[in-house]
Design a protein around this motif. Sequence first.
Motif, mmCIF file in Angstrom:
data_model
loop_
_atom_site.group_PDB
_atom_site.id
_atom_site.type_symbol
_atom_site.label_atom_id
_atom_site.label_comp_id
_atom_site.label_asym_id
_atom_site.label_seq_id
_atom_site.Cartn_x
_atom_site.Cartn_y
_atom_site.Cartn_z
ATOM 1 N N ASN A 1 -5.122 -4.816 -1.592
ATOM 2 C CA ASN A 1 -5.229 -4.351 -3.164
ATOM 3 C C ASN A 1 -5.674 -5.271 -3.944
ATOM 4 O OD1 ASN A 1 -2.655 -5.844 -3.296
ATOM 5 N ND2 ASN A 1 -1.611 -4.266 -3.096
ATOM 6 N N TRP B 1 -8.650 -5.007 1.132
ATOM 7 C CA TRP B 1 -7.629 -4.281 1.492
ATOM 8 C C TRP B 1 -6.615 -5.598 1.671
ATOM 9 C CZ3 TRP B 1 -5.097 -6.230 6.105
ATOM 10 C CH2 TRP B 1 -3.908 -5.312 6.481
ATOM 11 N N TYR C 1 -9.955 5.600 -2.728
ATOM 12 C CA TYR C 1 -9.675 4.238 -2.183
ATOM 13 C C TYR C 1 -10.574 3.859 -0.975
ATOM 14 C CZ TYR C 1 -7.018 0.221 0.103
ATOM 15 O OH TYR C 1 -6.757 -0.906 0.559
ATOM 16 N N HIS C 2 -10.988 4.664 -0.216
ATOM 17 C CA HIS C 2 -11.964 4.226 1.056
ATOM 18 C C HIS C 2 -13.412 4.019 0.435
ATOM 19 C CE1 HIS C 2 -10.450 4.506 5.242
ATOM 20 N NE2 HIS C 2 -9.262 5.053 4.649
ATOM 21 N N LEU D 1 -6.919 1.537 -7.471
ATOM 22 C CA LEU D 1 -8.126 2.025 -8.124
ATOM 23 C C LEU D 1 -8.099 2.097 -9.419
ATOM 24 C CD1 LEU D 1 -8.003 5.331 -5.724
ATOM 25 C CD2 LEU D 1 -9.779 3.633 -6.215
ATOM 26 N N THR E 1 -2.898 5.965 6.149
ATOM 27 C CA THR E 1 -2.030 6.304 5.132
ATOM 28 C C THR E 1 -1.075 5.724 4.974
ATOM 29 O OG1 THR E 1 -1.019 8.296 6.081
ATOM 30 C CG2 THR E 1 -3.033 8.805 5.059
ATOM 31 N N HIS F 1 -6.300 8.690 -1.726
ATOM 32 C CA HIS F 1 -6.735 7.930 -0.341
ATOM 33 C C HIS F 1 -8.312 8.052 -0.077
ATOM 34 C CE1 HIS F 1 -6.090 6.130 3.478
ATOM 35 N NE2 HIS F 1 -6.618 7.167 4.043
ATOM 36 N N SER G 1 0.258 1.718 -3.924
ATOM 37 C CA SER G 1 -0.999 0.422 -3.888
ATOM 38 C C SER G 1 -2.373 1.188 -4.099
ATOM 39 C CB SER G 1 -0.637 -0.249 -2.537
ATOM 40 O OG SER G 1 -1.614 -1.167 -2.679
ATOM 41 N N GLU G 2 -2.663 2.311 -3.651
ATOM 42 C CA GLU G 2 -3.930 2.889 -3.577
ATOM 43 C C GLU G 2 -4.064 3.126 -5.407
ATOM 44 O OE1 GLU G 2 -5.207 4.792 0.451
ATOM 45 O OE2 GLU G 2 -3.619 5.935 -0.714
ATOM 46 N N SER G 3 -3.030 3.688 -5.813
ATOM 47 C CA SER G 3 -3.091 4.318 -7.137
ATOM 48 C C SER G 3 -3.266 3.309 -8.119
ATOM 49 C CB SER G 3 -1.799 4.939 -7.489
ATOM 50 O OG SER G 3 -1.708 6.152 -6.662
ATOM 51 N N GLY H 1 -0.993 2.435 5.163
ATOM 52 C CA GLY H 1 -1.534 1.124 4.846
ATOM 53 C C GLY H 1 -2.113 0.223 5.892
#
Length: 245
Positions: A103, A101, A188-189, A83, A217, A185, A78-80, A219
């Motif tokens: 995504n 949050w 993402y933050h 971003l 990590t 990560h 999801s982060e990948s 989610g």
Amino acid sequence: MDKIRIHRFETIVSTNSWLRSLDGGTPGCEYELAVTEFQTAGRGQRGNTWESEPGMNLLFSILAHPGDVKVQEQFFISESIALAVADCVSDLAGDGFTVKWPNDIYWNDCKLAGILIENTLQGNRILDSIIGVGIDVNQTVFKSDAPNPVSLKNIAGRDFDRDALLDDILARFISNMNSSHSAVHERYHARLYRSTGYHRFRDSGGQFLARIDHVQTDGCLVLDVQDDGLRTYEFKQVAYVPDEK
């Protein structure tokens, strides 16, 4: 070199559903894409539908086989993708893009893109991941009751090449998937919507003021609730509330 196969459609029920019907995809393909001009039943998070004029926006799904991603690390996918989208549109259209949050992609307080991820598990690993993405690109008028849609054309005042956008997002996504989890990560933050200060949220107990402490990590969202300390939420357990103007 990553092996990629792209399937294009004028109209389809759902790109996520079509990729799921492949039952694991084409042998030898690391990534498989379904791209369409229009979806008759495109879905978003929480069961919402996605409004999109035919031929105006970017609607696609990616079938990936991230076999080295453990079940407890699946939020990395999801982060990948979040971003990849946020970084791409930021480079194209300037500042103001964040990841809400878990995504959604936002520009200021307006929603530009939504992402829906469906993972298939095998033991403690992710066997297949289907990642559906809808981005408002060249549509300028939205007729549904969605509260805050915006497109790249609304923001920048010009049309965008959707194929170039897709190529860029895919390249960034693959790069992220091949990067260290900790680096992704951290980025993402740095992209999080409402990442500073106190804002309004709502859970089963009602509305409250809190600031984002961090995202775990796995989610889960950790909020520092005003006068009440830290609370940890899974997806759908808490909602953002618009700030009072």
